[in-house]
Design a protein around this motif. Structure first.
Motif, short mmCIF file in Angstrom:
data_model
loop_
_atom_site.label_atom_id
_atom_site.label_comp_id
_atom_site.label_asym_id
_atom_site.label_seq_id
_atom_site.Cartn_x
_atom_site.Cartn_y
_atom_site.Cartn_z
N TYR A 39 43.44 32.66 35.56
CA TYR A 39 41.85 33.48 34.78
C TYR A 39 42.02 35.09 35.24
CZ TYR A 39 40.32 33.12 40.36
OH TYR A 39 40.10 32.83 41.38
N ASP A 40 42.11 35.65 35.84
CA ASP A 40 41.96 37.07 36.46
C ASP A 40 42.66 37.40 34.93
OD1 ASP A 40 42.68 36.48 39.61
OD2 ASP A 40 43.39 35.65 38.72
N TRP A 42 40.78 37.36 32.16
CA TRP A 42 39.15 37.15 32.23
C TRP A 42 38.38 38.35 31.73
CZ3 TRP A 42 38.31 31.15 32.80
CH2 TRP A 42 39.42 30.23 32.39
N THR A 44 35.03 39.85 32.43
CA THR A 44 33.51 39.99 33.26
C THR A 44 32.49 41.24 33.63
OG1 THR A 44 33.39 39.64 35.68
CG2 THR A 44 35.37 40.57 34.54
N GLU A 46 31.99 41.68 36.02
CA GLU A 46 32.63 42.51 37.52
C GLU A 46 33.83 43.42 37.42
OE1 GLU A 46 29.93 42.06 40.23
OE2 GLU A 46 28.73 40.80 38.19
N ASP A 48 36.64 42.26 39.79
CA ASP A 48 37.57 41.24 39.35
C ASP A 48 36.82 39.85 39.04
OD1 ASP A 48 39.93 42.50 40.77
OD2 ASP A 48 38.23 42.94 42.48
N PHE A 49 37.49 38.76 38.17
CA PHE A 49 37.20 37.57 37.42
C PHE A 49 36.32 36.75 39.00
CE2 PHE A 49 36.67 33.99 35.85
CZ PHE A 49 35.62 33.76 34.80
N LEU A 50 35.47 35.96 39.35
CA LEU A 50 34.89 34.81 39.83
C LEU A 50 34.68 35.74 41.52
CD1 LEU A 50 34.87 31.86 39.90
CD2 LEU A 50 36.81 31.80 40.62
N ASP A 64 30.67 33.87 36.05
CA ASP A 64 31.65 33.47 35.32
C ASP A 64 32.65 32.09 35.53
OD1 ASP A 64 32.83 35.64 35.43
OD2 ASP A 64 33.05 36.66 36.98
#
Length: 373
Positions: A39-40, A42, A44, A46, A48-50, A64
């Motif tokens: 998922y990196d 995707w 976002t 932020e 870094d995603f998630l 996320d």
């Protein structure tokens, strides 16, 4: 864990946008049973995603996580199982999201593992009941050895001596995994974990491990792009192409690569597993592939697949309908993609290219169909 008791065949999804229902339906229609999902890339709000910010983890980003869960729902609707695989962890940002720089912070000190363990505890708690999730692949292609003084593809004796000096320190990959697995098991006693070998999941990367992980619900994964300079190096088209079969750069010299060498190289993985008491049903070829415009690619794919099938490995090809890079999108055949593909990527729009299949993809498709119920 019963999902992994029979050989499973699937694909990698490393797309820049969360895959749609149509994407997962198309993958399932090939006969694939699982997808290794990163998922990196995707979008976002932020850094870094998630994770939020790999420089300092402070809990999952709720928005996320909602996107990830909705994506898992779509995969489940298509009848696919999913292996979640982060490319970044706290204090280890994936190089392509880090201005092309390798991030070694995670491996410099074992105290730096704490936030990664916390991240996995949080993620496992959030996903432990999702019906699509078949495993947690704790990190993609770790390379603690890279800045630690062990050459890639070093002889077994050298690798073992290196590890003896690193045990209990920051580059101790088995100990790192043990810490993360224990964090997962605090909240999720059931979902399998998948562990990539060191040196970017090299098939010889488990060689220095003295034993298997203590957790019974563990899968072990390697990736196969060797010999890399022949099969996968994006700069290959700027020089004379390496033939396959043929002599190719590997380690610190030249080696003859052909079906026998592919089989022999991957046997290092299966022989290590047998030596430490790991069943072949717990072994995964998590990624493999070659640049689709390389003339040796069809034969190479045939040889890698034949070896994986003979060994009874679970496998996932790289990659299915990637929307950020066309190099290993085998449905496109050997022709360049039109400018519309790159224009959509630059604009953050969905991939506009319709895949028609190709003789190259048919090599993989035959194996997927043969395994379909």
């Amino acid at each position: 864990m019963s999902f992994w008791d029979t050989p499973q065949r699937g694909a990698n999804s490393f797309n820049r946008l969360p895959p749609t229902q149509a994407y997962f339906d198309a993958l399932a229609a090939t006969g694939a049973t699982w997808v290794r999902l990163a998922y990196d890339k995707w979008p976002t709000d932020e850094r870094d995603f998630l994770v939020g910010d790999s420089d300092g983890y402070d809990g999952l980003i709720a928005e996320d996580l909602d996107i990830l869960v909705a994506t898992l729902d779509r995969a489940h609707n298509a009848g696919l199982k999913v292996v979640i695989v982060p490319l970044s962890l706290p204090l280890m940002r994936w190089s392509q999201n880090n201005h092309g720089q390798f991030d070694d912070r995670l491996w410099e000190d074992h105290r730096n593992w704490r936030e990664a363990a916390g991240f996995w505890r949080d993620l496992a708690q959030a996903l432990r009941d999702h019906p699509a999730v078949a495993a947690y692949n704790l990190v993609n292609e770790p390379a603690p050895e890279r800045e630690g003084g062990l050459p890639e593809h070093a002889p077994a004796a050298q690798a073992s001596a290196w590890y003896a000096g690193e045990r209990g320190r920051g580059r101790d990959l088995p100990a790192f995994y043990d810490k993360l697995v224990r964090a997962v098991r605090e909240v999720d006693p059931h979902t399998p974990v998948m562990l990539d070998a060191g040196w970017y999941a090299a098939a010889d990367g488990f060689g220095y491990w003295p034993g298997a992980n203590r957790d019974a619900r563990t899968l072990y994964s390697v990736h196969m792009y060797e010999p890399y300079q022949a099969t996968s190096d994006p700069g290959m088209f700027k020089r004379e192409l390496v033939p396959y079969p043929g002599l190719a750069p590997f380690a610190d010299g030249q080696q003859q690569w052909d079906a026998q060498r592919v089989s022999g190289y991957l046997q290092g993985f299966t022989q290590w597993a047998a030596g430490v008491g790991v069943s072949p049903r717990r072994l995964v070829l998590g990624e493999f592939g070659c640049l689709r415009r390389w003339p040796g690619c069809p034969r190479y794919l045939e040889d890698v697949l034949a070896t994986a099938e003979q060994a009874g490995l679970h496998w996932a090809f790289y990659a299915f309908r990637e929307d950020a890079w066309d190099g290993m999108d085998y449905e496109l055949g050997t022709q360049p993609v039109p400018w519309a593909y790159w224009k959509a990527a630059e604009a953050g729009d969905p991939d506009p290219i319709t895949r028609q299949g190709s003789p190259l993809f048919e090599i993989i498709q035959r194996r997927l169909r043969a395994a379909s119920p």
